[in-house]
Motif scaffolding. Structure first.
Motif, PDB file in Angstrom:
ATOM      1  N   THR A  46       0.822  -1.220   0.000  1.00  0.00           N
ATOM      2  CA  THR A  46       0.000   0.000   0.000  1.00  0.00           C
ATOM      3  C   THR A  46       0.852   1.265   0.000  1.00  0.00           C
ATOM      4  N   LYS A  47       2.194   1.060  -0.141  1.00  0.00           N
ATOM      5  CA  LYS A  47       3.156   2.170  -0.246  1.00  0.00           C
ATOM      6  C   LYS A  47       3.163   3.078   0.991  1.00  0.00           C
ATOM      7  N   LEU A  48       2.966   2.448   2.153  1.00  0.00           N
ATOM      8  CA  LEU A  48       3.101   3.160   3.421  1.00  0.00           C
ATOM      9  C   LEU A  48       4.437   2.768   4.049  1.00  0.00           C
ATOM     10  N   SER A  49       4.820   3.465   5.091  1.00  0.00           N
ATOM     11  CA  SER A  49       6.104   3.195   5.718  1.00  0.00           C
ATOM     12  C   SER A  49       5.930   2.969   7.210  1.00  0.00           C
ATOM     13  N   LEU A  50       6.527   1.887   7.712  1.00  0.00           N
ATOM     14  CA  LEU A  50       6.472   1.594   9.140  1.00  0.00           C
ATOM     15  C   LEU A  50       7.648   2.250   9.862  1.00  0.00           C
ATOM     16  N   PRO A  51       7.492   2.531  11.165  1.00  0.00           N
ATOM     17  CA  PRO A  51       8.642   2.997  11.950  1.00  0.00           C
ATOM     18  C   PRO A  51       9.750   1.945  11.920  1.00  0.00           C
ATOM     19  N   ASN A  52      11.002   2.372  11.940  1.00  0.00           N
ATOM     20  CA  ASN A  52      12.166   1.482  11.919  1.00  0.00           C
ATOM     21  C   ASN A  52      12.295   0.694  10.621  1.00  0.00           C
ATOM     22  N   LYS A  86      19.941   5.665  -1.153  1.00  0.00           N
ATOM     23  CA  LYS A  86      20.242   7.057  -0.805  1.00  0.00           C
ATOM     24  C   LYS A  86      21.246   7.114   0.348  1.00  0.00           C
ATOM     25  N   THR A  87      21.079   6.200   1.304  1.00  0.00           N
ATOM     26  CA  THR A  87      22.010   6.135   2.429  1.00  0.00           C
ATOM     27  C   THR A  87      23.425   5.876   1.929  1.00  0.00           C
ATOM     28  N   LYS A  88      23.545   4.973   0.968  1.00  0.00           N
ATOM     29  CA  LYS A  88      24.864   4.669   0.403  1.00  0.00           C
ATOM     30  C   LYS A  88      25.431   5.881  -0.327  1.00  0.00           C
ATOM     31  N   ALA A  89      24.561   6.653  -0.981  1.00  0.00           N
ATOM     32  CA  ALA A  89      25.017   7.872  -1.665  1.00  0.00           C
ATOM     33  C   ALA A  89      25.515   8.902  -0.657  1.00  0.00           C
ATOM     34  N   VAL A  90      24.817   9.033   0.468  1.00  0.00           N
ATOM     35  CA  VAL A  90      25.263   9.941   1.532  1.00  0.00           C
ATOM     36  C   VAL A  90      26.610   9.476   2.082  1.00  0.00           C
ATOM     37  N   THR A  91      26.742   8.164   2.271  1.00  0.00           N
ATOM     38  CA  THR A  91      28.006   7.595   2.758  1.00  0.00           C
ATOM     39  C   THR A  91      29.161   7.961   1.831  1.00  0.00           C
ATOM     40  N   LYS A  92      28.938   7.801   0.537  1.00  0.00           N
ATOM     41  CA  LYS A  92      29.965   8.113  -0.462  1.00  0.00           C
ATOM     42  C   LYS A  92      30.354   9.596  -0.383  1.00  0.00           C
ATOM     43  N   TYR A  93      29.347  10.461  -0.229  1.00  0.00           N
ATOM     44  CA  TYR A  93      29.603  11.893  -0.143  1.00  0.00           C
ATOM     45  C   TYR A  93      30.434  12.217   1.104  1.00  0.00           C
ATOM     46  N   ILE A  94      30.075  11.602   2.224  1.00  0.00           N
ATOM     47  CA  ILE A  94      30.817  11.840   3.473  1.00  0.00           C
ATOM     48  C   ILE A  94      32.284  11.460   3.302  1.00  0.00           C
ATOM     49  N   HIS A 128      20.596  15.460  -0.394  1.00  0.00           N
ATOM     50  CA  HIS A 128      20.223  14.204  -1.046  1.00  0.00           C
ATOM     51  C   HIS A 128      18.712  13.981  -1.065  1.00  0.00           C
ATOM     52  N   ALA A 129      17.937  15.040  -0.828  1.00  0.00           N
ATOM     53  CA  ALA A 129      16.467  14.938  -0.831  1.00  0.00           C
ATOM     54  C   ALA A 129      16.005  13.753   0.020  1.00  0.00           C
ATOM     55  N   PHE A 130      16.440  13.772   1.273  1.00  0.00           N
ATOM     56  CA  PHE A 130      16.288  12.621   2.152  1.00  0.00           C
ATOM     57  C   PHE A 130      15.702  13.075   3.476  1.00  0.00           C
ATOM     58  N   SER A 131      14.807  12.279   4.040  1.00  0.00           N
ATOM     59  CA  SER A 131      14.306  12.562   5.376  1.00  0.00           C
ATOM     60  C   SER A 131      15.409  12.262   6.392  1.00  0.00           C
ATOM     61  N   PRO A 132      15.726  13.213   7.302  1.00  0.00           N
ATOM     62  CA  PRO A 132      16.763  12.948   8.314  1.00  0.00           C
ATOM     63  C   PRO A 132      16.489  11.680   9.119  1.00  0.00           C
ATOM     64  N   LYS A 133      15.216  11.442   9.438  1.00  0.00           N
ATOM     65  CA  LYS A 133      14.860  10.251  10.223  1.00  0.00           C
ATOM     66  C   LYS A 133      15.145   8.978   9.442  1.00  0.00           C
ATOM     67  N   LYS A 134      14.782   8.977   8.146  1.00  0.00           N
ATOM     68  CA  LYS A 134      15.034   7.806   7.313  1.00  0.00           C
ATOM     69  C   LYS A 134      16.534   7.595   7.132  1.00  0.00           C
ATOM     70  N   MET A 135      17.259   8.707   7.005  1.00  0.00           N
ATOM     71  CA  MET A 135      18.708   8.606   6.846  1.00  0.00           C
ATOM     72  C   MET A 135      19.343   7.987   8.092  1.00  0.00           C
ATOM     73  N   GLN A 136      18.882   8.404   9.270  1.00  0.00           N
ATOM     74  CA  GLN A 136      19.400   7.815  10.502  1.00  0.00           C
ATOM     75  C   GLN A 136      19.108   6.310  10.560  1.00  0.00           C
ATOM     76  N   THR A 137      17.894   5.931  10.152  1.00  0.00           N
ATOM     77  CA  THR A 137      17.535   4.507  10.118  1.00  0.00           C
ATOM     78  C   THR A 137      18.443   3.754   9.163  1.00  0.00           C
ATOM     79  N   GLY A 138      18.710   4.354   7.986  1.00  0.00           N
ATOM     80  CA  GLY A 138      19.589   3.730   7.007  1.00  0.00           C
ATOM     81  C   GLY A 138      20.989   3.499   7.552  1.00  0.00           C
ATOM     82  N   PHE A 139      21.532   4.476   8.278  1.00  0.00           N
ATOM     83  CA  PHE A 139      22.876   4.330   8.845  1.00  0.00           C
ATOM     84  C   PHE A 139      22.895   3.276   9.946  1.00  0.00           C
TER      85      PHE A 139
END
Length: 349
Positions: free
Chosen positions: A223-229, A238-246, A263-274
């Motif tokens: 249904t294209k929704l997103s769960l916490p965590n 996108k997380t990998k792209a941020v990693t490369k940039y860092i 990177h047009a990224f939600s900070p919360k999602k980015m933290q989850t990705g890391f």
């Protein structure tokens, strides 16, 4: 590559069939069957627990010294399998009507649901030299449907169809989002140390919670929704792209918001990705990489400590000294002297 075949139509425990090749130690108590091994094939534990209504758990905590091809020969009552890899990666392929399907990579922390056609094979290829932790919850539809209050009608169309014994969606493969919460619960499940009825009830309760989360993730994904965590493959990339940039800009100073905006990224999602990829927050990851670069510069250049602080994008030498000491248990200036003294001894020798 060593092959292990398990015929699900046989009235023989799965663990016993696997152990014909593994040659480990097999123990059975009540509804639980455990295989432990430490030999030339590898080291680890494989566990199979049978519950009521066609539900079972098969989990692996293994390290093989060579590739292992584990083939499950499916009978008429094919199971639907809810898989979760909490350590490592492995490959899967299905085989039906004499045709091999493409190999699929089962990735760490990804919610995966599989079901094949009757009289087919499910094949898992375990890599050599890697720690693998795989959790598989199996449900046999024609047994589970006999359970009162099975709530099959509340499932998404695909899962409902499979559990009802229909083949319109088979073979089925759901490679969903990546979820940290599932990893935490499975870790608790694997750590269960009680015995007898308490152990069985605790494991079954945790199993139901894992299954509920995997079904909920499946519904959210469709249904294209997103769960916490939880994070999608797109956001993981996108997380990998941020990693490369860092890593390419360690001399700069940037905040989590800066990186997210770039990177047009939600900070919360980015933290989850890391957390998923590295087990660290974004700032912890940045700090680790900057310190690694600083240590490399101390070892390979004549830069002063103040110059190195500037090179890694910090403004405060005292702050840098503190975090360097916290990480390496030595002050950067002392480390520089240590490197110089070792180099001097080496040259004299």
């Amino acid at each position: 590559m060593k092959e292990i075949h398990v015929d699900l139509s046989l009235n023989q425990p799965i663990i016993e069939q696997i152990n014909k090749v593994i040659n480990g130690e097999s123990n059975a108590t009540y509804n639980e069957h455990i295989l432990t091994f430490d030999n030339e094939i590898g080291k680890g534990v494989i566990r199979n627990i049978i519950f009521d209504w066609g539900i079972s758990l098969l989990d692996y905590d293994v390290h093989f010294n060579e590739k292992i091809k584990l083939v499950f020969e499916i009978a008429q009552s094919n199971p639907i399998e809810f898989l979760f890899v909490s350590e490592g990666n492995l490959l899967y392929t299905s085989e039906h009507t004499g045709k091999n399907q493409n190999l699929v990579k089962l990735q760490r922390y990804q919610n995966t649901i599989l079901s094949n056609l009757p009289n087919s094979n499910n094949t898992f290829i375990f890599p050599s030299g890697e720690d693998i932790k795989l959790n598989v919850i199996k449900i046999i539809g024609d047994q589970y449907s006999n359970k009162s209050n099975n709530y099959i009608d509340t499932l998404q169309k695909s899962l409902k169809s499979i559990l009802s014994g229909k083949s319109e969606f088979l073979p089925y493969k759901h490679l969903g989002n990546f979820n940290l919460k599932l990893a935490d619960i499975i870790e608790t499940l694997n750590a269960e140390a009680n015995y007898g009825i308490v152990r069985s009830m605790n494991i079954e309760g945790q199993l139901n919670l894992i299954l509920a989360l995997q079904i909920l993730e499946h519904k959210s994904y469709e249904t294209k929704l997103s769960l916490p965590n939880s994070i999608s493959k797109t956001d993981l990339n996108k997380t990998k792209a941020v990693t490369k940039y860092i890593c390419e800009n360690l001399h700069d100073s940037f905040t989590v918001k800066d990186l997210a905006d770039m990177h047009a990224f939600s900070p919360k999602k980015m933290q989850t990705g890391f957390k998923l990829l590295y087990g660290k927050s974004v700032n912890e990851y940045i700090r680790t990489k900057k310190l690694e670069l600083a240590r490399e510069l101390i070892e390979s250049t004549e830069f002063s400590i103040s110059e190195i602080v500037y090179q890694i994008g910090y403004k405060s030498r005292s702050y840098f000294s503190k975090i360097f000491y916290d990480n390496y248990n030595i002050l950067p200036a002392d480390y520089k002297e240590l490197v110089r003294s070792k180099s001097s001894i080496s040259e004299e020798g």
